[in-house]
Design a protein around this motif. Structure first.
Motif, PDB file in Angstrom:
ATOM      1  N   SER A  33      -2.371   7.427  -7.515  1.00 35.81           N
ATOM      2  CA  SER A  33      -2.397   5.924  -7.567  1.00 35.81           C
ATOM      3  C   SER A  33      -0.870   5.357  -7.073  1.00 35.81           C
ATOM      4  CB  SER A  33      -2.664   5.131  -9.060  1.00 35.81           C
ATOM      5  OG  SER A  33      -1.405   5.758  -9.685  1.00 35.81           O
ATOM      6  N   ASP A  67     -10.952   6.389   2.315  1.00 34.09           N
ATOM      7  CA  ASP A  67     -11.626   5.414   1.852  1.00 34.09           C
ATOM      8  C   ASP A  67     -10.697   4.105   1.993  1.00 34.09           C
ATOM      9  OD1 ASP A  67     -13.575   3.750   0.446  1.00 34.09           O
ATOM     10  OD2 ASP A  67     -13.501   5.029  -1.442  1.00 34.09           O
ATOM     11  N   THR A  68     -11.002   2.864   1.628  1.00 40.64           N
ATOM     12  CA  THR A  68     -10.308   1.886   1.729  1.00 40.64           C
ATOM     13  C   THR A  68     -10.382   0.783   0.453  1.00 40.64           C
ATOM     14  OG1 THR A  68     -12.259   0.480   2.634  1.00 40.64           O
ATOM     15  CG2 THR A  68     -10.919   1.538   4.284  1.00 40.64           C
ATOM     16  N   PHE A  69      -9.425   0.259   0.323  1.00 39.44           N
ATOM     17  CA  PHE A  69      -9.461  -0.945  -0.741  1.00 39.44           C
ATOM     18  C   PHE A  69      -8.744  -2.191  -0.351  1.00 39.44           C
ATOM     19  CE2 PHE A  69      -5.780   1.601  -1.379  1.00 39.44           C
ATOM     20  CZ  PHE A  69      -4.634   0.802  -1.677  1.00 39.44           C
ATOM     21  N   LYS A  70      -9.156  -3.254  -1.025  1.00 35.77           N
ATOM     22  CA  LYS A  70      -8.319  -4.457  -0.643  1.00 35.77           C
ATOM     23  C   LYS A  70      -7.227  -5.121  -1.879  1.00 35.77           C
ATOM     24  CE  LYS A  70      -9.756  -9.103   0.911  1.00 35.77           C
ATOM     25  NZ  LYS A  70     -10.966  -9.961   1.390  1.00 35.77           N
TER      26      LYS A  70
END
Length: 725
Positions: A33, A67-70
């Motif tokens: 993270s 992968d992606t995250f906003k």
């Protein structure tokens, strides 16, 4: 070996780190993270780059996961409050940082704002401040401080810092009880007053937009506060403007908001719905002059605003009128404040003097508040239906100015227009409810709106109802009501204090009873007061109170006395009150003795000789400087002797008073005495002592002795005579 790479929304590598699998654990769970909370070193950088992030996981050189995250942009949130517990809706909120305006938004119905921007970081370096602009989002009105400039809208600045996540939630409160900083372009000591004016004006606008379906967008109303006109507020047709004087712009002004923002905005609502005009104010007429004006135009304009102001107060659930001057909800929705007094609109106010506008307001209130047969109120309308009548157009008499300058009406000449006079209101109501004509007539008659042709003071069948401008021949000859004031006198040392006024009605109007209070700050305070007409049999009870003092005696003022003495003198009546200070002081010991030596009682006794000096000795606790002690000696033949002492110290101690019995004749002193101690006007202790004649003989002893000798001699003489025989 695993390699994990993080990419920012801009596409550059933010972080790259490796992880090596343990050979003997082929099935492993791996957690990784960045910026997981505000304490993590990468949190600020994460929040500084809102948008779509990407991460990739490589096993040696092969891509095995992507992968992606906003990341949402950080936001500065908070609430805006006027400084007195009212959150401000639809105000403009701007954020400036290092002198640059960064973002702007508006508060919602709860006073909440949310400012977003990619520039927001934790921490923010430099200086920032939030600016609140007192102009509503819909463009209906703006608040202007006339002490500062002609049309400069109020903008209040509040400095902020953003050093951690907690700083992203701000509570913005307008300052109270602060002085003015002459180096700034605003009056800091006015800001909370101006914010409160905005709050109330917005409530009025919201009421008319939502409840009455009026769209004000085509006009911008300017609300001028702190205009240099003293204790005055008015609506100006040209502008349009609401003007509030510097003597009545403070937030806790007694008339606010009902007789200030709500009243004046209701003039604006009439002006807007009447096609941006008001009923005419004719030559020679003046504002609030009632029957002194030749027609009812001004009374209609003012009565409409007074009624609608109370409706706003009730419908918007802001606060009730000042029953006991406590701004809380109560059942008294009909009380209209004027200065230090107010008018309950339930009673039918007489149609005379300057009360005419309140008679109009009372009629409108009776149409809305429910039926009440006691007051000839047998008509009930929904607010929306009543509003449609009040703002509609009708075929009504055409009024014109005759050769003498008097405005008269011609029933034969008609024009289509809005309601301008009380007679128009009467006709408009009947045109909507012809079947209720008898009840509508009764309502107008009970408020005095009829033409008393034979001048007998009562309505007679056939007399015109409504009272239009053609009846104006005698109006200007009717006097205005004189000042309805009383004078309350109170010693300087008892100030400040509060006058409690309780107005009690007798059956069948007992539910009209109410009470309120007025502050007394001068030794001779002039207080306006209004009592209902004599037919209501009301009595006002007056009592002065102050914290730490015992209340005064109660005085009364009846409605009969009020109306028969109104105008006979400058004031209806003068009342003098006294209040006595309370204290925690208490008497812990009370005795009588024959002397005091170095603060100690000597020869304690309750029996004294007629040539003694009687000491009343008390021990007290919790005394305070200024406590007043009174000893009252009461003798057997009606003597009363008072001894006063004012404490010059605080705490516990002793004090005494004495009575010199030698100042009385023996026959006056002998007998049972009482000594009572009063502290600050209240009885604290009492004791009894007996006085005997000097030497143990009473004053009538010698007479009894002489009588006994005479009796003995008489008996002896009789015996001698018997022996001789």
């Amino acid at each position: 070996p695993l390699n994990i790479i993080w990419y920012t929304p801009e596409g550059w590598v933010f972080m790259n780190f490796s992880y090596t699998l343990i050979p003997d654990q082929p099935h492993s769970t791996i957690a990784f993270s960045i910026g997981y909370d505000s304490t993590n070193p990468t949190y600020g950088e994460l929040m500084a780059h809102p948008g779509v992030w990407r991460y990739r996981v490589y096993a040696e050189r092969w891509l095995i996961l992507e992968d992606t995250f906003k990341v949402a942009a950080p936001s500065l949130q908070g609430y805006v409050e006027d400084g007195h517990g009212h959150r401000l809706e639809n105000v403009t909120v701007r954020l400036y940082w290092n002198g640059t305006r960064m973002v702007e938004n508006y508060t919602d119905e709860s006073g909440f704002f949310n400012l977003r921007g990619s520039f927001l970081k934790i921490p923010m370096r430099g200086e920032g401040y939030i600016v609140i602009v007192l102009a509503d989002r819909e463009g209906i009105f703006k608040v202007v401080d006339r002490y500062v400039g002609e049309n400069i809208v109020v903008e209040a600045s509040f400095p902020i810092t953003i050093t951690d996540e907690e700083d992203l939630l701000q509570e913005i409160r307008f300052p109270t009880d602060v002085g003015d900083d002459p180096s700034t372009p605003v009056r800091e000591d006015h800001l909370d007053d101006l914010a409160y004016i905005y709050y109330n004006t917005f409530l009025a606008a919201k009421f008319y937009r939502r409840k009455m379906k009026i769209d004000f967008k085509s006009e911008m109303l300017m609300v001028y506060a702190y205009e240099r006109i003293g204790d005055n507020a008015y609506f100006q047709r040209e502008g349009p403007l609401i003007v509030i004087g510097d003597g009545c712009s403070n937030w806790n002004y007694p008339d606010a908001p009902v007789n200030r923002e709500f009243h004046e905005f209701s003039h604006y609502a009439m002006w807007y719905t009447y096609g941006k005009s008001l009923p005419p104010l004719h030559k020679g007429d003046d504002n609030h002059k009632g029957v002194k004006n030749h027609c009812t135009s001004d009374s209609w304009i003012e009565g409409f605003a007074e009624f609608m102001a109370l409706v706003i107060n009730d419908e918007m659930r802001t606060k009730r009128l000042p029953i006991q001057w406590m701004w809380v909800f109560s059942n008294f929705a009909d009380f209209y404040p004027v200065g230090k007094t107010f008018y309950p609109l339930e009673p039918n106010w007489p149609h005379d003097g300057d009360l005419e506008e309140f008679s109009v307001a009372s009629i409108l209130y009776d149409l809305w508040d429910g039926e009440d047969e006691r007051d000839s109120d047998n008509v009930q309308m929904k607010l929306e239906d009543l509003w449609e009548i009040l703002t509609g157009k009708y075929s009504l008499p055409k009024y014109y100015e005759d050769e003498s300058g008097k405005w008269v009406g011609d029933k034969g000449r008609k024009e289509v227009r809005h309601i301008h006079y009380v007679a128009d209101l009467h006709d408009a109501l009947i045109s909507h409810s012809k079947e209720r004509k008898e009840d509508i007539d009764a309502l107008f008659i009970s408020h005095g709106f009829y033409t008393d042709k034979n001048k007998n003071g009562v309505y007679d069948s056939g007399e015109p109802v409504g009272y239009d401008a053609s009846n104006s021949s005698h109006r200007r000859k009717m006097p205005l009501n004189p000042n309805s004031t009383i004078v309350v006198e109170l010693p300087d040392e008892d100030l400040p204090a509060t006058l409690l006024i309780e107005v009690l009605y007798k059956p069948p109007y007992e539910d009209y009873s109410y009470e309120y209070s007025v502050e007394i700050t001068n030794p001779r305070e002039i207080i306006p007061i209004r009592l209902p007409p004599p037919g209501y049999n009301a009595t006002a009870s007056l009592k002065v109170v102050r914290e730490g003092y015992h209340p005064s005696e109660t005085a009364t003022l009846t409605s009969d006395f009020y109306w028969t003495h109104l105008g006979l003198k400058e004031h209806i009546a003068t009342y003098h009150f006294d209040i006595r200070r309370e204290s925690s002081i208490k008497v812990v010991n009370h005795l009588t003795c024959k002397g005091v030596d170095q603060g100690k009682p000597m020869e304690v006794t309750s029996t004294f000789k007629s040539d003694d000096t009687v000491f009343s000795f008390i021990e007290i606790e919790d005394g305070e400087v200024g406590d007043e002690i009174l000893w009252r000696f009461q003798g057997p033949v009606g003597q009363v002797v008072d001894v006063n002492y004012t404490l010059e110290w605080s705490g516990g101690g002793s004090c005494w008073a004495y009575l010199d019995l030698t100042s009385y004749k023996t026959q006056e002193a002998v007998g049972e005495w009482t000594v009572t101690v009063y502290i600050n006007g209240m009885e604290a202790s009492s004791d009894v002592f007996t006085v005997e004649a000097l030497g143990g003989l009473v004053w009538w002893g010698p007479f009894l002795g002489v009588s006994g000798i005479a009796l003995f001699m008489a008996i002896l003489l009789l015996l001698i005579r018997r022996l001789r025989r």
